[in-house]
Design an enzyme around this catalytic site. Structure first.
Site, PDB file in Angstrom:
ATOM      1  N   LYS A   1      49.334  33.372  42.298  1.00 29.93           N
ATOM      2  CA  LYS A   1      48.756  32.216  42.970  1.00 29.93           C
ATOM      3  C   LYS A   1      49.607  30.996  42.631  1.00 29.93           C
ATOM      4  CE  LYS A   1      45.164  33.784  45.159  1.00 29.93           C
ATOM      5  NZ  LYS A   1      45.099  33.694  46.627  1.00 29.93           N
TER       6      LYS A   1
ATOM      7  N   HIS B   1      44.757  41.585  54.415  1.00 25.54           N
ATOM      8  CA  HIS B   1      44.116  40.774  53.384  1.00 25.54           C
ATOM      9  C   HIS B   1      42.808  41.458  52.988  1.00 25.54           C
ATOM     10  CE1 HIS B   1      41.262  37.531  52.120  1.00 25.54           C
ATOM     11  NE2 HIS B   1      42.305  37.150  51.419  1.00 25.54           N
TER      12      HIS B   1
ATOM     13  N   GLU C   1      53.204  33.904  50.862  1.00 21.88           N
ATOM     14  CA  GLU C   1      51.989  33.977  51.696  1.00 21.88           C
ATOM     15  C   GLU C   1      51.385  32.589  51.876  1.00 21.88           C
ATOM     16  OE1 GLU C   1      49.441  37.148  50.477  1.00 21.88           O
ATOM     17  OE2 GLU C   1      47.595  36.033  50.870  1.00 21.88           O
TER      18      GLU C   1
ATOM     19  N   ASP D   1      51.524  33.265  46.688  1.00 14.65           N
ATOM     20  CA  ASP D   1      50.509  32.868  47.677  1.00 14.65           C
ATOM     21  C   ASP D   1      50.065  31.445  47.369  1.00 14.65           C
ATOM     22  OD1 ASP D   1      48.354  32.585  49.361  1.00 14.65           O
ATOM     23  OD2 ASP D   1      47.197  34.265  48.531  1.00 14.65           O
TER      24      ASP D   1
ATOM     25  N   ASP E   1      42.236  40.332  57.952  1.00 15.46           N
ATOM     26  CA  ASP E   1      41.218  40.888  57.057  1.00 15.46           C
ATOM     27  C   ASP E   1      40.189  41.575  57.943  1.00 15.46           C
ATOM     28  OD1 ASP E   1      38.810  41.173  55.478  1.00 15.46           O
ATOM     29  OD2 ASP E   1      39.699  39.770  54.040  1.00 15.46           O
TER      30      ASP E   1
ATOM     31  N   GLU F   1      45.837  45.236  49.163  1.00 13.10           N
ATOM     32  CA  GLU F   1      45.573  44.075  48.299  1.00 13.10           C
ATOM     33  C   GLU F   1      44.375  44.429  47.425  1.00 13.10           C
ATOM     34  OE1 GLU F   1      44.872  40.217  50.114  1.00 13.10           O
ATOM     35  OE2 GLU F   1      45.001  39.276  48.141  1.00 13.10           O
TER      36      GLU F   1
ATOM     37  N   GLU G   1      45.103  35.720  56.845  1.00 11.10           N
ATOM     38  CA  GLU G   1      43.710  35.825  56.399  1.00 11.10           C
ATOM     39  C   GLU G   1      42.825  34.756  57.028  1.00 11.10           C
ATOM     40  OE1 GLU G   1      44.952  34.827  52.200  1.00 11.10           O
ATOM     41  OE2 GLU G   1      42.985  33.921  52.181  1.00 11.10           O
TER      42      GLU G   1
HETATM   43 CA    CA Z   1      45.872  34.880  50.266  1.00 15.73          CA
END
Ligand code: CA
Length: 381
Positions: free
Chosen positions: A171, A301, A225, A199, A274, A334, A251
């Site tokens: 992240k 996602h 991402e 991401d 997703d 994921e 996503e």
């Molecule tokens: Ca993400």
């Protein structure tokens, strides 16, 4: 067979310790589950995505007040007709966000029901599995109040590697210079072999994202991402050809209509719909067909309880490599490793990693059974 009832179950529970991503602090995990009951006694389960900052009650209200009257009394085998009916009736106030989330949950429950009625896993109903297991990548690396970074992230990366992960996603989105130093520190600590993604959860604009992209190229990053806002398709197109790092997004996009522009304009390298958000099996297999026609890979996602995890695995089984080859580029799972008090308990811990792989469930429907005690324990009344 007829649909007798659609029940919503809103689950929510506080976390022992809140965690942050680039958009805010997450203090609870929740789920909006749909239980579909038929006159044959067959029950199907679905789930709507609840983003970290999204209350599960929103999608539940949409199912209860809008979607349930549209599908009760209908034949679940008319799943495509039901989907278009739900989408068209909600278009003026739907199209993106919580309404497609809710439609996704209903659609997944319908497919689970069809699989259970026929005694087949959903992937068999969708044309069969290209794979029986999948490489998971670890999603985690959220920030804690008293965390020390990058030291805590390096320790977390070693934990994932120790459990058998060969890919993981950091992240970022906490500041341009901080992100650049952070990514290099983790890569230096884990060596060149593990696949590493980043991401930003759309924390940046094009200029800032460009600086990060160029600066982290030497760290051998597999994909970047959501560097920028999902409303900025042209921004993604600007970024895409600047670097060898793949751009990934999806996503926060919904339905074949939403993905049409991303795909036909070649805005990213990897699409991330997703299934609990973009429209369920019915819509995601159409998104998959569009993506295949443009030779774009999908890596879904996933940020869900065990039901969404099982649905995602069923869909991943059916994703054609684009292109198909002796050694094709395969999708990954994921596999969220952040705190979630009932993700696995809800499905009796049925989905696990073994030997660095996660097996696609092959039982009827989604291939998992629901623990109703867990629903009762976390249900919001
Ligand atoms: Ca993400």
């Amino acid at each position: 067979m007829k649909i007798l009832d659609l029940k919503t179950h809103v689950l929510s529970t506080p976390l022992d310790e809140e965690f942050a991503f680039s958009m805010g602090w997450v203090g609870r995990r929740g789920a909006m589950l749909v239980e579909l009951v038929t006159d044959d006694g067959v029950t199907g389960w679905g789930e709507a995505l609840c983003h970290g900052l999204q209350a599960p009650q929103v999608a539940a209200t949409i199912v209860d007040t809008v979607l349930k009257p549209l599908v009760v009394g209908r034949d679940p085998f008319d799943v495509d007709v039901l989907w278009e009916h739900m989408y068209n009736r909600t278009r003026p106030f739907g199209q993106k966000g919580a309404v497609p989330n809710a439609i996704s949950a209903v659609d997944i429950a319908v497919w689970d029901c069809l699989g259970r009625a026929l005694g087949k896993p959903v992937h068999k109903l969708l044309g069969g599995a290209y794979r029986t297991d999948v490489q998971p990548y670890a999603t985690g690396f959220y920030r804690l109040r008293n965390g020390r970074y990058p030291a805590d992230a390096v320790a977390e990366a070693h934990r994932h590697l120790g459990r058998g992960f060969t890919a993981m996603k950091l992240k970022i989105g906490f500041g341009v210079e901080e992100d650049i130093a952070y990514v290099h520190a983790v890569r230096d600590a884990i060596g060149p072999a593990p696949k590493l993604m980043v991401d930003a959860n759309h924390a940046y604009n094009v200029g800032a994202a460009r600086r990060i992209l160029k600066a982290i190229e030497p760290a051998h990053i597999h994909w970047f991402e959501e560097p920028i806002s999902p409303e900025d398709i042209d921004g993604y197109r600007e970024l895409k050809n600047l670097t060898d790092i793949y751009l990934a997004c999806g996503e926060n996009e919904f339905t074949k209509i939403g993905f049409r522009d991303w795909i036909s304009r070649r805005a990213v390298d990897i699409l991330q719909p997703d299934i609990c958000s973009a429209g369920g099996f019915t819509e995601c297999r159409k998104i998959s067909a569009l993506a295949q026609a443009w030779h774009l890979p999908i890596v879904p996602h996933v940020w869900a309880s065990g039901i969404g995890l099982a649905a995602s695995l069923q869909w991943i089984a059916t994703l054609p490599p684009a292109p198909l080859a002796l050694h094709p580029i395969e999708p990954m799972l994921e596999y969220d490793q952040s705190a979630h008090p009932f993700r696995q308990d809800l499905i009796h811990g049925a989905i696990t990693m073994s030997g660095g792989r996660v097996r696609i469930p092959d039982g009827p429907g989604l291939g998992v059974e629901i623990d109703r005690d867990v629903i009762e324990r976390y249900k919001v009344r």
